[in-house]
Design an enzyme around this catalytic site. Structure first.
Site, PDB file in Angstrom:
ATOM      1  N   HIS A 103     -64.607 -17.041 140.497  1.00  0.00           N
ATOM      2  CA  HIS A 103     -63.999 -17.864 139.455  1.00  0.00           C
ATOM      3  C   HIS A 103     -62.514 -18.115 139.708  1.00  0.00           C
ATOM      4  O   HIS A 103     -61.900 -18.961 139.044  1.00  0.00           O
ATOM      5  CB  HIS A 103     -64.197 -17.213 138.081  1.00  0.00           C
ATOM      6  CG  HIS A 103     -64.464 -18.191 136.994  1.00  0.00           C
ATOM      7  ND1 HIS A 103     -63.943 -19.464 136.979  1.00  0.00           N
ATOM      8  CD2 HIS A 103     -65.208 -18.091 135.864  1.00  0.00           C
ATOM      9  CE1 HIS A 103     -64.349 -20.103 135.910  1.00  0.00           C
ATOM     10  NE2 HIS A 103     -65.125 -19.303 135.209  1.00  0.00           N
ATOM     11  N   ASP A 117     -64.446 -23.498 139.791  1.00  0.00           N
ATOM     12  CA  ASP A 117     -64.602 -23.640 138.347  1.00  0.00           C
ATOM     13  C   ASP A 117     -66.074 -23.750 137.985  1.00  0.00           C
ATOM     14  O   ASP A 117     -66.898 -24.215 138.797  1.00  0.00           O
ATOM     15  CB  ASP A 117     -63.860 -24.885 137.845  1.00  0.00           C
ATOM     16  CG  ASP A 117     -62.358 -24.765 138.006  1.00  0.00           C
ATOM     17  OD1 ASP A 117     -61.862 -23.617 137.969  1.00  0.00           O
ATOM     18  OD2 ASP A 117     -61.688 -25.795 138.175  1.00  0.00           O
TER      19      ASP A 117
END
Length: 434
Positions: A406, A410
């Site tokens: 992450h 995204d």
């Protein structure tokens, strides 16, 4: 007689230290020149260290699982006469032999296996383990003596905690072993019979490939904020096309789902370069790779290995199928080369026939994504009937999982990538176009 100190040699590739996997000699053993002394591991490469001299082993350094630095004392060998002096000696009283020849350190990739399974190891210590005695219930009531049964049947009933008065006897009124068996079957789950055999506790030191896997997985989960996304894909048409291609493949390798999935992924990477990337978090640089070096998680007897299909985007489906088979076999039989087990930019992992509804695979650090196809199942679905309505039809469905870093990827990008992958898989003819 003189002493020769053999230091840990430089095995190349910038390696500063290695882990001792297994000693093949011990103090007091006589060794010949070029004899196999010890296995050490660097990254996922197992190195054979061979003796540069003939003599008697006096001392070894460390045991399996210990880490030894390049240049540190590995073992001391007593040799006949005066050994030739060369660089790298340790201690004035120790003469030295010439530096080991390049062929004395032979690199090989080795999947660790044991001569027996874990269960066999336990049995080797005690080939006839005695099962724990079954729990004995309350003392038998006095009226048991009135029941007709042999002493052996009575003893077995006591061992099992069975009241013979509760057992229905045969027609002649005598209880036999078969009647006890029937009673146990009828009362299954009642706690009378032991559910399995006990075995001794076993301790195994985590070394070699298993230790590397543990370290890599721990580092990945500790340093990478994972998130996973799962989508259902209709693979009915893809499976139909795969069956047609295999029926007409001639001498080409058989196509499985994996080369088709890798081919689809490679077609999408130019649109989603953040998926095919490596993140060096120590210097804060993300490298988005132009070529797809596809890691292929492979289960071996020694643990999980990840052979790499180089330039997967430049291969056709048959070439991908060939490389998948070749690399998987090489990883399992220990013949894979060092360069075939490193440098992946994206990894795909599949549990094969074990499948599973969905998985949340762990990223192969420093990559930023890993893709996992799951089990194909057949299920009724509503599909268009061609005249504006719908009909129920049996379809083949599969979930595809992706785990991402992450910090780099995204959630929107990962979901968009999987949705595009879904469209490509559900229209498989696109995999055969330019």
């Amino acid at each position: 007689m003189s002493k020769f100190t053999f230091n840990m040699p430089d095995v190349g590739e910038g390696v500063a230290e290695a882990e001792i996997v297994e000693w093949h000699v011990k103090p007091g053993d006589t060794v010949e020149e070029d004899q196999h002394l010890v296995d050490v591991m660097t990254d996922k490469a197992t190195i054979d260290i061979e003796s540069p001299v003939t003599g008697t082993v006096l001392e070894v350094s460390g045991e399996a699982g210990d880490t030894i630095s390049v240049g540190a004392m590995l073992l001391v060998i007593e040799v006949e006469g005066e050994a030739t002096v060369a660089s790298g000696s340790s201690g004035e009283e120790h003469a030295e032999a010439p530096a080991p020849k390049s062929e004395a350190v032979e690199e090989r990739i080795e999947v660790e296996t044991s001569d027996a399974s874990d269960a066999d190891d336990a049995l080797a210590a005690d080939p006839h383990p005695e099962p724990l005695p079954a729990p004995t219930l309350a003392p038998q009531p006095r009226h048991e003596a009135k029941v007709l049964a042999s002493p052996a049947v009575r003893q077995r009933a006591r061992d099992l905690g069975i009241d013979l008065a509760e057992v229905k006897p045969a027609a002649d009124g005598r209880i036999r072993h078969a009647d006890l068996d029937q009673f146990l079957a009828y009362n299954a789950g009642g706690g009378f019979a032991p559910v399995g055999q006990s075995r001794a506790d076993e301790e195994k030191k985590v070394i070699g490939l298993r230790k590397r896997i543990a370290q890599n997985m721990a580092a990945s989960k500790r340093n990478i904020p994972h998130f996973s996304y799962v989508e259902e894909v209709d693979v009915t048409e893809l499976e139909r096309m795969r069956a047609d291609l295999n029926a007409n493949r001639g001498s080409k390798p058989k196509l499985t789902m994996l080369p088709l999935l890798i081919g689809a992924v490679c077609r999408l990477i130019p649109q989603y370069p953040m998926i095919n990337a490596r993140y060096d978090d120590e210097v804060g640089i993300v490298t988005r790779h132009g070529a797809v070096h596809m890691g292929m998680a492979t289960q071996t007897d020694g643990g999980l290995m990840v052979p790499v299909i180089r330039d997967a985007q430049a291969k056709n489906l048959w070439q991908l199928a060939h490389e998948i088979g070749r690399l998987a076999n090489a990883a399992r039989d220990g013949s894979a080369k060092s360069e075939e087990l490193s440098g992946s930019t994206l990894t795909v992992t599949s549990l094969g026939p074990l499948g599973g509804v969905a998985t949340t695979p762990v990223i192969n650090r420093p990559e930023v994504a890993i893709i996992g196809p799951n089990r194909i199942i057949e299920r009724p679905m509503y599909v268009p009937d061609g005249v504006g309505g719908e009909r129920i039809e049996k379809r083949k469905l599969m979930n595809i999982s992706i785990s991402c870093d992450h910090r780099v990827v995204d959630g929107y990008d990962a979901a968009s990538f999987i949705q595009e992958l879904k469209k490509l898989i559900e229209t498989p003819v696109l995999l055969l176009t330019d």
